[in-house]
Design an enzyme around this catalytic site. Structure first.
Site, PDB file in Angstrom:
ATOM      1  N   GLY A  84     -53.274 -36.846  13.292  1.00  0.00           N
ATOM      2  CA  GLY A  84     -54.203 -36.088  12.399  1.00  0.00           C
ATOM      3  C   GLY A  84     -54.357 -36.103  11.031  1.00  0.00           C
ATOM      4  O   GLY A  84     -55.248 -36.565  10.487  1.00  0.00           O
ATOM      5  N   ASP A  85     -53.241 -36.174  10.503  1.00  0.00           N
ATOM      6  CA  ASP A  85     -52.925 -36.077   8.917  1.00  0.00           C
ATOM      7  C   ASP A  85     -53.262 -37.461   8.330  1.00  0.00           C
ATOM      8  O   ASP A  85     -54.022 -37.610   7.356  1.00  0.00           O
ATOM      9  CB  ASP A  85     -51.668 -35.655   8.503  1.00  0.00           C
ATOM     10  CG  ASP A  85     -51.290 -34.210   9.074  1.00  0.00           C
ATOM     11  OD1 ASP A  85     -52.183 -33.220   9.171  1.00  0.00           O
ATOM     12  OD2 ASP A  85     -50.135 -33.889   9.053  1.00  0.00           O
TER      13      ASP A  85
HETATM   14  P1  ADP Z   1     -54.515 -34.134  15.624  1.00  0.00           P
HETATM   15  O1  ADP Z   1     -52.952 -34.437  15.511  1.00  0.00           O
HETATM   16  O2  ADP Z   1     -54.962 -33.470  14.602  1.00  0.00           O
HETATM   17  O3  ADP Z   1     -54.583 -33.383  17.045  1.00  0.00           O
HETATM   18  P2  ADP Z   1     -54.933 -36.585  17.182  1.00  0.00           P
HETATM   19  O4  ADP Z   1     -53.636 -36.406  18.076  1.00  0.00           O
HETATM   20  O5  ADP Z   1     -56.315 -36.555  17.842  1.00  0.00           O
HETATM   21  O6  ADP Z   1     -54.906 -35.563  15.912  1.00  0.00           O
HETATM   22  O7  ADP Z   1     -54.630 -38.068  16.455  1.00  0.00           O
HETATM   23  C1  ADP Z   1     -55.335 -38.416  15.410  1.00  0.00           C
HETATM   24  C2  ADP Z   1     -55.873 -39.919  15.640  1.00  0.00           C
HETATM   25  O8  ADP Z   1     -54.506 -40.689  15.655  1.00  0.00           O
HETATM   26  C3  ADP Z   1     -56.286 -40.521  16.856  1.00  0.00           C
HETATM   27  O9  ADP Z   1     -57.814 -40.176  16.841  1.00  0.00           O
HETATM   28  C4  ADP Z   1     -56.018 -41.982  17.162  1.00  0.00           C
HETATM   29  O10 ADP Z   1     -56.480 -42.425  16.113  1.00  0.00           O
HETATM   30  C5  ADP Z   1     -54.380 -41.627  16.615  1.00  0.00           C
HETATM   31  N1  ADP Z   1     -53.749 -41.249  17.868  1.00  0.00           N
HETATM   32  C6  ADP Z   1     -52.880 -40.018  18.017  1.00  0.00           C
HETATM   33  N2  ADP Z   1     -52.273 -40.308  19.114  1.00  0.00           N
HETATM   34  C7  ADP Z   1     -52.288 -41.428  19.577  1.00  0.00           C
HETATM   35  C8  ADP Z   1     -51.995 -41.926  20.972  1.00  0.00           C
HETATM   36  N3  ADP Z   1     -51.143 -41.596  21.613  1.00  0.00           N
HETATM   37  N4  ADP Z   1     -52.371 -43.309  21.109  1.00  0.00           N
HETATM   38  C9  ADP Z   1     -53.171 -44.154  20.023  1.00  0.00           C
HETATM   39  N5  ADP Z   1     -53.623 -43.429  18.961  1.00  0.00           N
HETATM   40  C10 ADP Z   1     -53.504 -42.161  18.751  1.00  0.00           C
END
Ligand code: ADP
Length: 310
Positions: free
Chosen positions: A253-254
Site C-alpha cells: 500500500g505504501d
Molecule cells: P494495503 O497494504 O494498503 O492494504 P493493498 O494490499 O491493497 O494495500 O496493496 C496495494 C497494491 O499493491 C495493490 O493495489 C496491488 O497493486 C499490489 N498488491 C498487493 N498485494 C498484491 C498481491 N497479492 N498480488 C498482486 N499485487 C498485489
C-alpha cells in the site's frame, strides 16, 4: 520537491526463524533493522524512483538517531523534529511462512513538540509541490492534527495525498480542506462509512458515491491482488492487474502511495499514475524487504495493467 510526513516512525526489526517456539528462547542469526513506518516506506520507494523528497516527522532517542543514520546511509534527505520520548520498535517474526508482529504504540508527544513540528512543516512547505501523509498519529496528537496540515497545504496550494485510517481519516474527510487524493483499502472505506464489510466491487462502487467522500477529487481504493477501484473526475474506474508470484505484500500500500505521489509530482495523467501505483505495489509484494522495489520488471507489469470505467 515532495514532503513525506511520518508522525510515528519505527525501527522495524525482522527476525526470520525456521521455527517459532513459544514459552522458550528462539535464536536468530540474522536480524534486519530498518527505518520504518508507512511514510518512510513511501519515501524509500520515491527515492528509488529518483524523485526529490524530504522525509519529515517526529523522532526521539537512540532509535530516532538510528532512523536518521539509516536514511542518510541511503542518501535520503530528511528534516525530522526531535521529541523527548523515544521512537518505537516494531518487531516482525517471520516463521513457517507466517508473520507474527509486535507493534509498540510509540512515544507520547507534547503540545509544544507538535507546535515546533508544525512550524517546521510551514518552512518545508515553501519548497514543496506535493505532500504525502501516511500512517497513524502518535499519542498526544489531537485526532484532527492532519487537518491542520491540510489547512497549511491549502494556504500554499499544495496537493496532499493522504493514507491514514480510523479517527484521523474520518476527521480529514469531514474537514473543509480535503486531501487531493486518499488511498484507503476496502476495510478502511467500510470503517469510514460505519459498515461492517464491503463484499464486492459493486458494493464498493456504491460506497464511493457516499456523500462523505464526494468532495475528495481522487480516491484510490487498493484491492490487493485485485488491483484498485478509483473515483476521479466524477467517474469510477476499475484497475485490473496481472496475477503475480508474491513474496511479502507488507508495505505494498505504501509503494502504491509512492506511485500516486510520484505521478502527481511529475504531472502525469490519472491513468498513467494509477498504473505506476499498481506496478510499484506489485513490485513491493515480490520483495522480502518492505519499501523496496526491483524496477527491472516495471515496464513488463505496466503494459499488462488495464484502467477502464465501470
Ligand atoms: P494495503 O497494504 O494498503 O492494504 P493493498 O494490499 O491493497 O494495500 O496493496 C496495494 C497494491 O499493491 C495493490 O493495489 C496491488 O497493486 C499490489 N498488491 C498487493 N498485494 C498484491 C498481491 N497479492 N498480488 C498482486 N499485487 C498485489
Amino acid at each position: 520537491m515532495i514532503v513525506t510526513i511520518t508522525m510515528n516512525p519505527a525501527v522495524d526489526i525482522s527476525y526470520p526463524l525456521t521455527e517459532f517456539k513459544v514459552d522458550t528462547f528462539n535464536r536468530c542469526d540474522i536480524a534486519r533493522k530498518t527505518a520504518g513506518g508507512k511514510g518512510l516506506n513511501v519515501s524509500r520507494v520515491l527515492h528509488q524512483l529518483d524523485d526529490p523528497l524530504v522525509a519529515a516527522g517526529l523522532v526521539g532517542g537512540a532509535l530516532g538517531e538510528f532512523i536518521k543514520e539509516n536514511l542518510a546511509a541511503a542518501g535520503m534527505r530528511f528534516a525530522f523534529s526531535e521529541i523527548s520520548e523515544a521512537t518505537r520498535n516494531c518487531v516482525a517474526i517471520l516463521h513457517d511462512g507466517k508473520q507474527t508482529e509486535i507493534l509498540e504504540s510509540g512515544p507520547t508527544v507534547s503540545e509544544s513538540e507538535l507546535v515546533t513540528f508544525y512550524q517546521a512543516l510551514n518552512d518545508l512547505f515553501k519548497e514543496a509541490t506535493v505532500i504525502s501523509i501516511s500512517g497513524s498519529l502518535p499519542k498526544g496528537a489531537p485526532t484532527d492534527f492532519y487537518n491542520q496540515v491540510l489547512d497549511l497545504a491549502k494556504l500554499k496550494q499544495i496537493p496532499v495525498v493522504l493514507d491514514t485510517s480510523g479517527d484521523s481519516l474520518l476527521a480529514a474527510v469531514q474537514h473543509d480542506n480535503k486531501p487531493f487524493l486518499n488511498k484507503p483499502n476496502a476495510e478502511e472505506v467500510a470503517g469510514l462509512l460505519g459498515i461492517s464489510e464491503i463484499k464486492n466491487v459493486t458494493e464498493l462502487k456504491t460506497s464511493l458515491q457516499s456523500e462523505l467522500l464526494c468532495d475528495i477529487p481522487v480516491i484510490v481504493v487498493s484491492l490487493s491482488s485485485d488491483g484498485a477501484l478509483v473515483k476521479a473526475e466524477e467517474k469510477i474506474y476499475k484497475v485490473d492487474i496481472p496475477k503475480i508470484e508474491v513474496t511479502n505484500p507488507v508495505g505494498s500500500g505504501d509503494a502504491t502511495v509512492a506511485g500516486l505521489v510520484s505521478g502527481i509530482y511529475r504531472g502525469q495523467p490519472l491513468t498513467d499514475y494509477l498504473k505506476k501505483a499498481m506496478v510499484l505495489g506489485m513490485l513491493n509484494a515480490q520483495e522480502e524487504t518492505t519499501g523496496h522495489v526491483n524496477l527491472a520488471h516495471y515496464d513488463d507489469f505496466y503494459r499488462q495493467i488495464r484502467v477502464y470505467e465501470v
